[in-house]
Scaffold this motif. Structure first.
Motif, PDB file in Angstrom:
ATOM      1  N   SER A  92      -0.708  57.118  24.497  1.00  0.00           N
ATOM      2  CA  SER A  92      -1.536  55.916  24.545  1.00  0.00           C
ATOM      3  C   SER A  92      -2.051  55.526  23.167  1.00  0.00           C
ATOM      4  CB  SER A  92      -2.731  56.146  25.483  1.00  0.00           C
ATOM      5  OG  SER A  92      -3.600  55.035  25.452  1.00  0.00           O
ATOM      6  N   LEU A  93      -2.088  54.209  22.929  1.00  0.00           N
ATOM      7  CA  LEU A  93      -2.646  53.656  21.702  1.00  0.00           C
ATOM      8  C   LEU A  93      -4.074  53.159  21.906  1.00  0.00           C
ATOM      9  CD1 LEU A  93       0.317  51.467  20.386  1.00  0.00           C
ATOM     10  CD2 LEU A  93      -0.412  53.687  19.533  1.00  0.00           C
ATOM     11  N   TRP A  94      -4.610  53.370  23.099  1.00  0.00           N
ATOM     12  CA  TRP A  94      -5.856  52.694  23.422  1.00  0.00           C
ATOM     13  C   TRP A  94      -6.989  52.998  22.441  1.00  0.00           C
ATOM     14  CZ3 TRP A  94      -6.791  48.600  26.087  1.00  0.00           C
ATOM     15  CH2 TRP A  94      -8.128  48.233  26.288  1.00  0.00           C
ATOM     16  N   ASP A  95      -7.024  54.173  21.896  1.00  0.00           N
ATOM     17  CA  ASP A  95      -8.133  54.551  21.019  1.00  0.00           C
ATOM     18  C   ASP A  95      -7.914  54.120  19.568  1.00  0.00           C
ATOM     19  OD1 ASP A  95     -10.692  55.738  20.878  1.00  0.00           O
ATOM     20  OD2 ASP A  95      -9.861  57.491  19.879  1.00  0.00           O
ATOM     21  N   GLU A  96      -6.812  53.443  19.300  1.00  0.00           N
ATOM     22  CA  GLU A  96      -6.550  53.016  17.922  1.00  0.00           C
ATOM     23  C   GLU A  96      -7.348  51.752  17.594  1.00  0.00           C
ATOM     24  OE1 GLU A  96      -4.810  54.989  15.867  1.00  0.00           O
ATOM     25  OE2 GLU A  96      -4.837  56.257  17.654  1.00  0.00           O
ATOM     26  N   ARG A 154      11.024  57.175  15.492  1.00  0.00           N
ATOM     27  CA  ARG A 154       9.853  56.394  15.882  1.00  0.00           C
ATOM     28  C   ARG A 154       8.666  56.831  15.017  1.00  0.00           C
ATOM     29  NH1 ARG A 154      10.423  53.407  20.746  1.00  0.00           N
ATOM     30  NH2 ARG A 154      12.683  53.197  21.078  1.00  0.00           N
ATOM     31  N   LEU A 155       7.984  55.864  14.426  1.00  0.00           N
ATOM     32  CA  LEU A 155       6.784  56.132  13.639  1.00  0.00           C
ATOM     33  C   LEU A 155       5.559  56.013  14.535  1.00  0.00           C
ATOM     34  CD1 LEU A 155       7.604  54.019  10.454  1.00  0.00           C
ATOM     35  CD2 LEU A 155       8.381  56.313  11.044  1.00  0.00           C
ATOM     36  N   THR A 156       4.526  56.776  14.252  1.00  0.00           N
ATOM     37  CA  THR A 156       3.322  56.745  15.076  1.00  0.00           C
ATOM     38  C   THR A 156       2.090  56.518  14.198  1.00  0.00           C
ATOM     39  OG1 THR A 156       2.567  59.051  14.964  1.00  0.00           O
ATOM     40  CG2 THR A 156       4.427  58.569  16.436  1.00  0.00           C
ATOM     41  N   PRO A 157       0.993  56.017  14.780  1.00  0.00           N
ATOM     42  CA  PRO A 157      -0.249  55.873  14.009  1.00  0.00           C
ATOM     43  C   PRO A 157      -0.948  57.194  13.735  1.00  0.00           C
ATOM     44  CG  PRO A 157      -0.613  55.223  16.281  1.00  0.00           C
ATOM     45  CD  PRO A 157       0.862  55.481  16.140  1.00  0.00           C
ATOM     46  N   TRP A 158      -0.385  58.289  14.220  1.00  0.00           N
ATOM     47  CA  TRP A 158      -0.979  59.610  13.998  1.00  0.00           C
ATOM     48  C   TRP A 158      -0.297  60.324  12.840  1.00  0.00           C
ATOM     49  CZ3 TRP A 158       1.048  58.506  19.053  1.00  0.00           C
ATOM     50  CH2 TRP A 158       0.132  57.800  19.839  1.00  0.00           C
ATOM     51  N   ARG A 159       0.366  59.528  11.993  1.00  0.00           N
ATOM     52  CA  ARG A 159       1.024  60.031  10.786  1.00  0.00           C
ATOM     53  C   ARG A 159       2.063  61.100  11.120  1.00  0.00           C
ATOM     54  NH1 ARG A 159      -4.346  58.665   9.119  1.00  0.00           N
ATOM     55  NH2 ARG A 159      -4.253  57.125   7.443  1.00  0.00           N
ATOM     56  N   ALA A 160       2.796  60.829  12.186  1.00  0.00           N
ATOM     57  CA  ALA A 160       3.868  61.716  12.627  1.00  0.00           C
ATOM     58  C   ALA A 160       5.081  60.877  12.974  1.00  0.00           C
ATOM     59  CB  ALA A 160       3.431  62.546  13.835  1.00  0.00           C
ATOM     60  N   VAL A 161       6.238  61.510  12.922  1.00  0.00           N
ATOM     61  CA  VAL A 161       7.475  60.868  13.352  1.00  0.00           C
ATOM     62  C   VAL A 161       7.953  61.557  14.624  1.00  0.00           C
ATOM     63  CG1 VAL A 161       8.126  60.172  11.023  1.00  0.00           C
ATOM     64  CG2 VAL A 161       8.887  62.393  11.902  1.00  0.00           C
ATOM     65  N   ILE A 162       8.660  60.799  15.433  1.00  0.00           N
ATOM     66  CA  ILE A 162       9.195  61.339  16.681  1.00  0.00           C
ATOM     67  C   ILE A 162      10.685  61.020  16.747  1.00  0.00           C
ATOM     68  CG2 ILE A 162       9.157  61.193  19.197  1.00  0.00           C
ATOM     69  CD1 ILE A 162       6.219  60.559  19.072  1.00  0.00           C
ATOM     70  N   LEU A 163      11.474  62.038  17.079  1.00  0.00           N
ATOM     71  CA  LEU A 163      12.907  61.855  17.295  1.00  0.00           C
ATOM     72  C   LEU A 163      13.179  61.861  18.790  1.00  0.00           C
ATOM     73  CD1 LEU A 163      14.467  64.300  14.655  1.00  0.00           C
ATOM     74  CD2 LEU A 163      13.520  62.015  14.317  1.00  0.00           C
ATOM     75  N   PRO A 164      13.538  60.741  19.381  1.00  0.00           N
ATOM     76  CA  PRO A 164      13.854  60.720  20.822  1.00  0.00           C
ATOM     77  C   PRO A 164      15.241  61.297  21.090  1.00  0.00           C
ATOM     78  CG  PRO A 164      13.261  58.525  19.975  1.00  0.00           C
ATOM     79  CD  PRO A 164      13.561  59.394  18.807  1.00  0.00           C
ATOM     80  N   GLY A 165      15.395  61.791  22.312  1.00  0.00           N
ATOM     81  CA  GLY A 165      16.716  62.186  22.771  1.00  0.00           C
ATOM     82  C   GLY A 165      17.245  63.483  22.215  1.00  0.00           C
ATOM     83  N   VAL A 166      16.356  64.435  21.911  1.00  0.00           N
ATOM     84  CA  VAL A 166      16.834  65.732  21.444  1.00  0.00           C
ATOM     85  C   VAL A 166      17.114  66.641  22.635  1.00  0.00           C
ATOM     86  CG1 VAL A 166      15.470  65.499  19.330  1.00  0.00           C
ATOM     87  CG2 VAL A 166      14.528  66.761  21.264  1.00  0.00           C
ATOM     88  N   ALA A 167      17.873  67.685  22.406  1.00  0.00           N
ATOM     89  CA  ALA A 167      18.135  68.686  23.440  1.00  0.00           C
ATOM     90  C   ALA A 167      17.024  69.724  23.410  1.00  0.00           C
ATOM     91  CB  ALA A 167      19.487  69.348  23.206  1.00  0.00           C
ATOM     92  N   PRO A 168      16.374  70.002  24.541  1.00  0.00           N
ATOM     93  CA  PRO A 168      15.259  70.968  24.549  1.00  0.00           C
ATOM     94  C   PRO A 168      15.636  72.320  23.971  1.00  0.00           C
ATOM     95  CG  PRO A 168      15.368  69.792  26.640  1.00  0.00           C
ATOM     96  CD  PRO A 168      16.599  69.409  25.873  1.00  0.00           C
ATOM     97  N   GLN A 169      16.874  72.761  24.180  1.00  0.00           N
ATOM     98  CA  GLN A 169      17.280  74.079  23.685  1.00  0.00           C
ATOM     99  C   GLN A 169      17.366  74.124  22.167  1.00  0.00           C
ATOM    100  OE1 GLN A 169      19.023  72.120  25.714  1.00  0.00           O
ATOM    101  NE2 GLN A 169      21.206  72.056  25.178  1.00  0.00           N
TER     102      GLN A 169
END
Length: 423
Positions: free
Chosen positions: A148-152, A288-303
């Motif tokens: 959620s971005l609600w607190d931004e 994907r860039l986030t307002p929490w100064r982190a990047v996210i890679l979608p679609g990775v394999a959990p293993q």
């Protein structure tokens, strides 16, 4: 102490209108939808090395900025960014395009806000009468998903309510509710609110810079009326969990992602290139860039989570949600910023464990190089504000609030936090 007006010297940088810092020009890229392909990220990393000092930053609005650009190199940087499709035709169009959408938009939210965000950006560019909006004036569209971005902090927010299929609308830091609208109405409503903001602001003694200025200045009812919205309601306070730390393996139903945070938002061009490589090899070639100064890679394999954690840790990223650095915000300070008189990043690292003892959940400490509070323009449990090589301590406030202790050296600040943690 400097006044608020004096602290406002400077502006929100862009690429067309970079801002001078002590280490060179800062060129901020407003990444549409906060989404980058691995190829584009790799090209940006190369540009940061060729035209800047090789340092980049993730901002609290999910933008990416390059540091240390010289005036001589700026034209070549702009040519490269134009080739990549990352800049606007002029500085005014660039400045007005302040739209933040959910980091995983289109992947796991309750509504796909990606096309809405893109349409609002395009409408703001076309609406030249809105190019006079203040540089920090922004819009937020939350898809109701797990991040959620609600607190931004923003000026106009739209938050999806799934049971009704509508977006609730709220204004300012305190989220004053002014009704709701259908998804297809968001762009038109946002433009009406922006025009009402400008109209109401013209009658105020000092032009407002943010929606909060209108609210505190008594112009909220007039703004709502001018925008054709319902009368403002009391502060709407939905549940606000601690700011998320989207690092490590993230699982949202059938979607697996991997998040990595840049310490205090700072990452080298080589770190950005490492992100691009991981996205290409282990994800779907998307960042994907986030307002929490982190990047996210979608679609990775959990293993592959352990291998990714080792890879990002070696590259200099934070990959554990227990890392104490996630609980501290810090601006560049000295030597990067002209106002900085203390090495804020080094001091933040030294104080992070103590701050984490005092406030184990969420952000605990803000170390600011001056009273402007760029790294966190809001309250924090502990805020250290630098001046003349020393710090003032503000409890449960922002960098501009009155301190409870003054003129602390780093050692004195550490001893004070240690004493607080021991009581």
């Amino acid at each position: 102490m400097l006044t608020r007006a004096e602290l406002r010297k400077g502006w929100c940088p862009g690429a067309r209108a970079p801002m001078q810092a002590r280490d060179g020009l800062i060129a901020r890229l407003r990444i549409s939808g906060a989404c980058l392909s691995s190829e584009t990220a790799r090209a940006i990393a190369g540009a940061a090395n060729r035209f800047g000092n090789g340092q980049c930053e993730l901002t609290s609005r999910a933008n990416l900025q390059l540091r240390g650009v010289t005036p001589e190199r700026l034209p070549d940087l702009l040519a490269e960014l134009d080739r990549l499709g990352l800049i606007d035709a002029d500085a005014a169009a660039e400045a007005v395009r302040n739209v933040m959408i959910s980091p995983l938009a289109g992947l796991c939210g309750r509504a796909d806000v990606t096309p809405i965000g893109a349409a609002l950006e395009a409408a703001l560019i076309d609406a030249t009468d809105l190019h006079s909006l203040p540089g920090k004036f922004g819009f937020l569209i939350d898809d109701g998903g797990p991040l959620s971005l609600w607190d931004e902090i923003t000026d106009v927010r739209f938050a999806f309510d799934q049971p009704r299929g509508k977006f609730d609308i709220a204004l300012g830091v305190d989220a004053i509710a002014i009704g709701s609208c259908a998804p297809e109405e968001i762009v038109a409503v946002a433009l009406r609110i922006a025009r009402a903001f400008l109209a109401v602001g013209e009658a105020m003694p000092e032009p407002p810079r943010r929606m909060t200025d209108v609210i505190f200045g008594g112009g909220l009812a007039a703004l709502a009326a001018a925008a054709g919205r319902p009368a403002p309601q009391q502060e709407w306070a939905p549940p606000r969990p601690a700011p998320p730390a989207p690092v490590g393996l993230l699982r949202f139903g059938d979607l697996s992602c991997f998040g990595a945070a840049a310490p205090f938002g700072r990452l080298s061009a080589n770190m950005l290139a490492a992100v691009a490589g991981a996205a290409q090899t282990h994800g779907r070639g998307e960042i994907r860039l986030t307002p929490w100064r982190a990047v996210i890679l979608p679609g990775v394999a959990p293993q592959e989570a352990d291998a990714l954690a080792e890879y990002f840790h070696a590259a200099g990223f934070i990959v554990s949600p227990d890392d104490k650095r996630l609980g501290v915000a810090a601006c560049g300070g000295a030597p990067a910023c002209a106002r900085g008189t203390t090495p804020t990043h080094a001091d933040a690292l030294a104080l992070a464990p103590l701050a984490g003892q005092l406030f184990p959940t969420g952000l605990a400490l803000h170390v600011s190089g001056c009273a402007k509070g760029c790294a966190r323009p809001r309250r924090a449990p502990l805020t250290l504000v630098a001046h003349d090589g020393l710090y003032d301590l503000v409890l449960d406030g922002s960098a501009f609030d009155a301190p409870s202790s003054r003129n602390l050296s780093l050692t004195a600040a550490r001893n004070l936090l240690h004493a607080m943690a021991s009581t």
